[in-house]
Design a protein around this motif. Structure first.
Motif, PDB file in Angstrom:
ATOM      1  N   UNK A 319       0.866  -1.178   0.000  1.00 45.68           N
ATOM      2  CA  UNK A 319       0.000   0.000   0.000  1.00 45.68           C
ATOM      3  C   UNK A 319       0.901   1.225   0.000  1.00 45.68           C
ATOM      4  N   UNK A 320       0.753   2.084  -1.013  1.00 47.23           N
ATOM      5  CA  UNK A 320       1.624   3.247  -1.180  1.00 47.23           C
ATOM      6  C   UNK A 320       0.768   4.499  -1.247  1.00 47.23           C
ATOM      7  N   UNK A 321       1.106   5.495  -0.436  1.00 48.95           N
ATOM      8  CA  UNK A 321       0.370   6.746  -0.501  1.00 48.95           C
ATOM      9  C   UNK A 321       0.513   7.544   0.773  1.00 48.95           C
ATOM     10  N   UNK A 322      -0.251   8.618   0.843  1.00 49.70           N
ATOM     11  CA  UNK A 322      -0.305   9.389   2.070  1.00 49.70           C
ATOM     12  C   UNK A 322      -0.943   8.546   3.161  1.00 49.70           C
ATOM     13  N   UNK A 323      -0.821   9.001   4.397  1.00 46.94           N
ATOM     14  CA  UNK A 323      -1.412   8.251   5.499  1.00 46.94           C
ATOM     15  C   UNK A 323      -2.921   8.080   5.297  1.00 46.94           C
ATOM     16  N   UNK A 324      -3.572   9.122   4.835  1.00 43.16           N
ATOM     17  CA  UNK A 324      -5.020   9.036   4.614  1.00 43.16           C
ATOM     18  C   UNK A 324      -5.352   8.070   3.484  1.00 43.16           C
ATOM     19  N   UNK A 325      -4.535   8.067   2.419  1.00 50.10           N
ATOM     20  CA  UNK A 325      -4.797   7.155   1.298  1.00 50.10           C
ATOM     21  C   UNK A 325      -4.606   5.698   1.708  1.00 50.10           C
ATOM     22  N   UNK A 326      -3.560   5.432   2.475  1.00 52.19           N
ATOM     23  CA  UNK A 326      -3.348   4.057   2.948  1.00 52.19           C
ATOM     24  C   UNK A 326      -4.494   3.638   3.859  1.00 52.19           C
ATOM     25  N   UNK A 327      -4.953   4.552   4.704  1.00 50.54           N
ATOM     26  CA  UNK A 327      -6.110   4.254   5.558  1.00 50.54           C
ATOM     27  C   UNK A 327      -7.355   3.994   4.711  1.00 50.54           C
ATOM     28  N   UNK A 328      -7.500   4.728   3.607  1.00 49.06           N
ATOM     29  CA  UNK A 328      -8.631   4.492   2.708  1.00 49.06           C
ATOM     30  C   UNK A 328      -8.636   3.058   2.190  1.00 49.06           C
ATOM     31  N   UNK A 329      -7.459   2.590   1.780  1.00 46.19           N
ATOM     32  CA  UNK A 329      -7.366   1.240   1.225  1.00 46.19           C
ATOM     33  C   UNK A 329      -7.625   0.178   2.302  1.00 46.19           C
ATOM     34  N   UNK A 330      -7.130   0.409   3.505  1.00 44.97           N
ATOM     35  CA  UNK A 330      -7.406  -0.523   4.597  1.00 44.97           C
ATOM     36  C   UNK A 330      -8.899  -0.552   4.884  1.00 44.97           C
ATOM     37  N   UNK A 331      -9.517   0.614   4.867  1.00 47.69           N
ATOM     38  CA  UNK A 331     -10.966   0.678   5.092  1.00 47.69           C
ATOM     39  C   UNK A 331     -11.719  -0.059   3.991  1.00 47.69           C
ATOM     40  N   UNK A 332     -11.218   0.024   2.759  1.00 48.40           N
ATOM     41  CA  UNK A 332     -11.852  -0.675   1.640  1.00 48.40           C
ATOM     42  C   UNK A 332     -11.778  -2.190   1.824  1.00 48.40           C
TER      43      UNK A 332
END
Length: 401
Positions: A319-332
């Motif tokens: 998972x690569x991205x800003x902290x919020x983007x990585x959290x988005x993917x985990x939430x997905x």
């Protein structure tokens, strides 16, 4: 259903690149080159203790410890680390074909008493016949899964606290017994993408693990295992194994991924792909199919990067991205039914801080974590991150170099 966050112990060595991370630079076969190459951190107990203590401080629930020829033994290493940690659990990987199931059940019981209940088990059936033969195991792929099925039935049976008999193709047990069963019983984690693996998971395991495939493929796999478990009258929970590169901005994260990629020359990639292509593991073949050995189009799904799998077996995506983007993917993934996230990054000490101080607060703010699980909750932030490292900053310098 809350998110359970786990980290990784690099017991084969660690470093700042995707290659040359093993302490034995010749793979340990000749034994005449045992000095780590420049920049590679040997898996000595002091360094592993740093990672374990950081993971505990940052609020990770457990750390996965791998198994295999090029790793330190997971049982011995982690039981040592229980003595320098207080709450951290240890997800111990082991191969069922090279140990008696009754002995494994007894070892687990002893481990629980020594650690005060901090053992989790990761059962690795094995997808590489060459590796299996090193340990004296000559069974083919499907028969290894059949043996794992019996192994887990025996382990569960002897944990019952009274003599247990079992007559199978691979094990014949008379009066098998763990005199003092483990308390609590360790959760059993297990992975496998082949038709032979699914029924084993459905009948025996607590948590089914998949490598980090795109969400749609993970959804299909969850539906497959869930359906098999329902036929067995059981419920199985789900986990995913991923690397992470999380930074204060998406640009920084992708720049770090780019530098990791720049370290890989075509010959290294070709050699790794040739070796990995021989694997019997269906999961490994699915990982290889995500990138086809090419550097092009490695972002195979939003924020999901397949570059690790160019040279590394097993978990090949990050998972690569800003902290919020990585959290988005985990939430997905969590919305699909994934509960356990087993994460890692290079180097593992620094990346634990990047994730723990960056992504974990994002997940907590979204209500995805159990309240009060981290000692960092409520600690005043410095520059946007909790003050868990000196100066409130992560140990890794900007850019990850």
């Amino acid at each position: 259903m809350s998110v359970h966050l786990h980290w990784f112990l690099p017991t084969g060595g660690d470093g700042r690149t995707l290659v040359d991370r093993h302490a034995y630079t010749d793979g340990g076969i000749r034994r005449d080159r045992i000095t780590p190459v420049s920049g590679v951190r040997a898996p000595d107990i002091e360094y592993l203790a740093q990672i374990a203590k950081a993971a505990e401080q940052l609020g990770f629930e457990a750390v996965l410890t791998p198994t295999g020829t090029w790793c330190e033994d997971a049982w011995l290493t982690t039981v040592a680390l229980t003595q320098v940690t207080e709450r951290l659990k240890f997800l111990v990987a082991f191969r069922p074909g090279v140990i008696s199931p009754v002995l494994a059940a007894q070892m687990a019981a002893t481990y629980q008493r020594i650690s005060r209940g901090r053992l989790l088990l990761n059962v690795v059936t094995g997808g590489d016949s060459t590796e299996q033969r090193r340990f004296g195991d000559s069974l083919d792929h499907d028969r290894r899964y059949a043996r794992t099925d019996e192994f887990l039935q025996v382990v569960r049976g002897v944990w019952g606290g009274k003599p247990f008999d079992f007559q199978g193709e691979h094990y014949q047990i008379e009066g098998g017994l763990t005199a003092l069963p483990p308390d609590p019983l360790p959760q059993i984690f297990f992975g496998g993408s082949s038709p032979a693996a699914g029924p084993v998971a459905a009948r025996n395991v607590d948590v089914y693990l998949t490598w980090g495939e795109p969400p749609e493929q993970v959804r299909q796999k969850i539906e497959w295992i869930r359906g098999l478990a329902e036929k067995e009258g059981r419920t199985v929970r789900f986990g995913i194994r991923l690397h992470t590169i999380s930074r204060d901005s998406s640009k920084e994260a992708w720049a770090t991924a780019g530098r990791l990629l720049d370290d890989l020359d075509p010959e290294t990639i070709a050699s790794a792909q040739q070796a990995l292509g021989k694997s019997e593991s269906v999961g490994q073949q699915r990982m290889l199919a995500l990138h086809g050995g090419s550097r092009d189009k490695l972002e195979i799904s939003p924020n999901l990067w397949a570059g690790v799998g160019l040279v590394r077996g097993g978990a090949g995506t990050a998972l690569v991205g800003s902290h919020a983007e990585v959290a988005d993917r985990i939430e997905e993934y969590h919305a699909l039914g994934v509960e356990h996230f087993v994460l890692s990054g290079y180097p593992h000490l620094e990346e634990a801080y990047w994730f723990g101080e960056g992504v974990r607060p994002e997940l907590a703010a979204r209500g995805l974590l159990d309240a009060g699980r981290s000692p960092l909750d409520g600690v005043p932030a410095v520059n946007g991150r909790p003050a868990s490292a000196p100066g409130g900053a992560p140990l890794l310098v900007a850019g990850g170099r």
